[in-house]
Design an enzyme around this catalytic site. Structure first.
Site, PDB file in Angstrom:
ATOM      1  N   SER A   1       0.854  -1.114   0.054  1.00  0.00           N
ATOM      2  CA  SER A   1       0.061   0.065  -0.045  1.00  0.00           C
ATOM      3  C   SER A   1       0.909   1.165   0.046  1.00  0.00           C
ATOM      4  CB  SER A   1      -1.002   0.021   1.140  1.00  0.00           C
ATOM      5  OG  SER A   1      -1.680  -1.227   1.188  1.00  0.00           O
TER       6      SER A   1
HETATM    7  N1  SAH Z   1      -0.104  -5.543   4.203  1.00  0.00           N
HETATM    8  C1  SAH Z   1       0.582  -5.806   2.811  1.00  0.00           C
HETATM    9  C2  SAH Z   1       0.001  -5.324   1.607  1.00  0.00           C
HETATM   10  C3  SAH Z   1      -1.164  -6.658   1.315  1.00  0.00           C
HETATM   11  S1  SAH Z   1      -1.712  -6.884  -0.351  1.00  0.00           S
HETATM   12  C4  SAH Z   1       2.073  -5.110   3.084  1.00  0.00           C
HETATM   13  O1  SAH Z   1       2.249  -4.296   3.934  1.00  0.00           O
HETATM   14  O2  SAH Z   1       2.754  -5.196   1.952  1.00  0.00           O
HETATM   15  C5  SAH Z   1      -3.055  -7.912   0.185  1.00  0.00           C
HETATM   16  C6  SAH Z   1      -2.474  -9.218   0.470  1.00  0.00           C
HETATM   17  O3  SAH Z   1      -3.496 -10.015   1.226  1.00  0.00           O
HETATM   18  C7  SAH Z   1      -1.654  -9.913  -0.493  1.00  0.00           C
HETATM   19  O4  SAH Z   1      -0.703 -10.318  -0.332  1.00  0.00           O
HETATM   20  C8  SAH Z   1      -2.902 -11.137  -0.979  1.00  0.00           C
HETATM   21  O5  SAH Z   1      -2.304 -12.269  -1.236  1.00  0.00           O
HETATM   22  C9  SAH Z   1      -3.271 -11.506   0.700  1.00  0.00           C
HETATM   23  N2  SAH Z   1      -4.603 -12.064   0.834  1.00  0.00           N
HETATM   24  C10 SAH Z   1      -5.602 -11.936   0.130  1.00  0.00           C
HETATM   25  N3  SAH Z   1      -6.718 -12.858   0.589  1.00  0.00           N
HETATM   26  C11 SAH Z   1      -6.087 -13.310   1.772  1.00  0.00           C
HETATM   27  C12 SAH Z   1      -6.609 -14.416   2.546  1.00  0.00           C
HETATM   28  N4  SAH Z   1      -7.724 -14.861   2.633  1.00  0.00           N
HETATM   29  N5  SAH Z   1      -5.888 -14.729   3.662  1.00  0.00           N
HETATM   30  C13 SAH Z   1      -4.492 -14.334   3.881  1.00  0.00           C
HETATM   31  N6  SAH Z   1      -3.946 -13.520   2.753  1.00  0.00           N
HETATM   32  C14 SAH Z   1      -4.661 -13.003   1.831  1.00  0.00           C
END
Ligand code: SAH
Length: 215
Positions: free
Chosen positions: A63
């Site tokens: 983000s």
């Molecule tokens: N917090 C992260 C950015 C997250 S992007 C950072 O600081 O870089 C969103 C993430 O959520 C992605 O990596 C995606 O694979 C993950 N995601 C999506 N659905 C999910 C689920 N059900 N359980 C765990 N992770 C999930």
């Protein structure tokens, strides 16, 4: 923690975060400390402190700095809090929470991203973060209840199992809404029940799992 590029971080905090109204000193300090350039792919290292999200592979993104700061401010982690993060991605948000003195459990569904995040956290010298490959929409019972839960992917609603794993006085922060746009929602548990507040409009990649989107 590695202090390279500290001037760029100070500038990022002044021009992107403080200027948009995030005032919590502990959040600002954490954003000044964590070396974000360790959490982006090498080809994006030059723009790590710019005012936008960055692709991290597998159609996912880290983000924008302001959004990380804003969600952290809404979550308001205290020293020693146990925080559950859903969506580890690069590990950057987890590192910011750790820099504020929280113990972080972070869940990610894509195994390659877990490997990457663990290596990023190690390079950056961040401790107190445990990362697991798991469907975060099921929560993580082992360490519940949590003082805070942060969902960093878009969900049509906060899965009720996560609300069940929240401690009294705990907060959940999540982007809630359809896949093309969401609003940051904060749920706070008290002995009387759950209070819901809505904040900034945002756009996140989808939360994919049993209790959220199917794909
Ligand atoms: N917090 C992260 C950015 C997250 S992007 C950072 O600081 O870089 C969103 C993430 O959520 C992605 O990596 C995606 O694979 C993950 N995601 C999506 N659905 C999910 C689920 N059900 N359980 C765990 N992770 C999930």
């Amino acid at each position: 923690m590695n202090l390279d590029r500290a001037d760029e971080r100070r500038m990022m905090v002044q021009t992107q975060i403080l200027s948009r109204g995030v005032k919590n000193k502990r959040v600002l300090r954490a954003m000044e400390m964590v070396p974000r350039h360790f959490f982006v792919p090498e080809e994006f290292a030059g723009v790590a402190y710019h005012d936008h999200p960055i692709p991290i592979g597998h159609d996912q993104t880290i983000s924008q700095p302001y959004i990380v700061a804003r969600m952290t401010e809404l979550l308001a982690p205290e020293e020693g809090d146990i925080i559950l993060e859903i969506g580890t991605g690069s590990g950057y948000q987890a590192a910011v929470l750790s820099a504020m003195g929280a113990r972080v459990i972070s869940l990610e569904r894509i195994v390659e991203l877990v490997d990457g995040a663990l290596s990023n956290l190690q390079k950056a010298g961040v401790g107190n973060v445990s990362v697991f490959v798991s469907d975060g929409t099921l929560g993580w019972e082992n360490m519940a209840p949590y003082d805070g839960i942060i969902i960093t992917a878009a969900t049509p609603a906060v899965p009720s199992i996560l609300i069940e794993q929240l401690a009294v006085n705990g907060r959940i922060v999540a982007p809630v809404g359809p896949q093309h746009m969401q609003v940051l929602v904060r749920l706070t548990r008290s002995t009387e029940g759950i209070r819901r507040e809505e904040y900034d409009g945002v756009r996140f990649v989808p939360l994919i799992g049993r209790n959220s989107w199917n794909s």
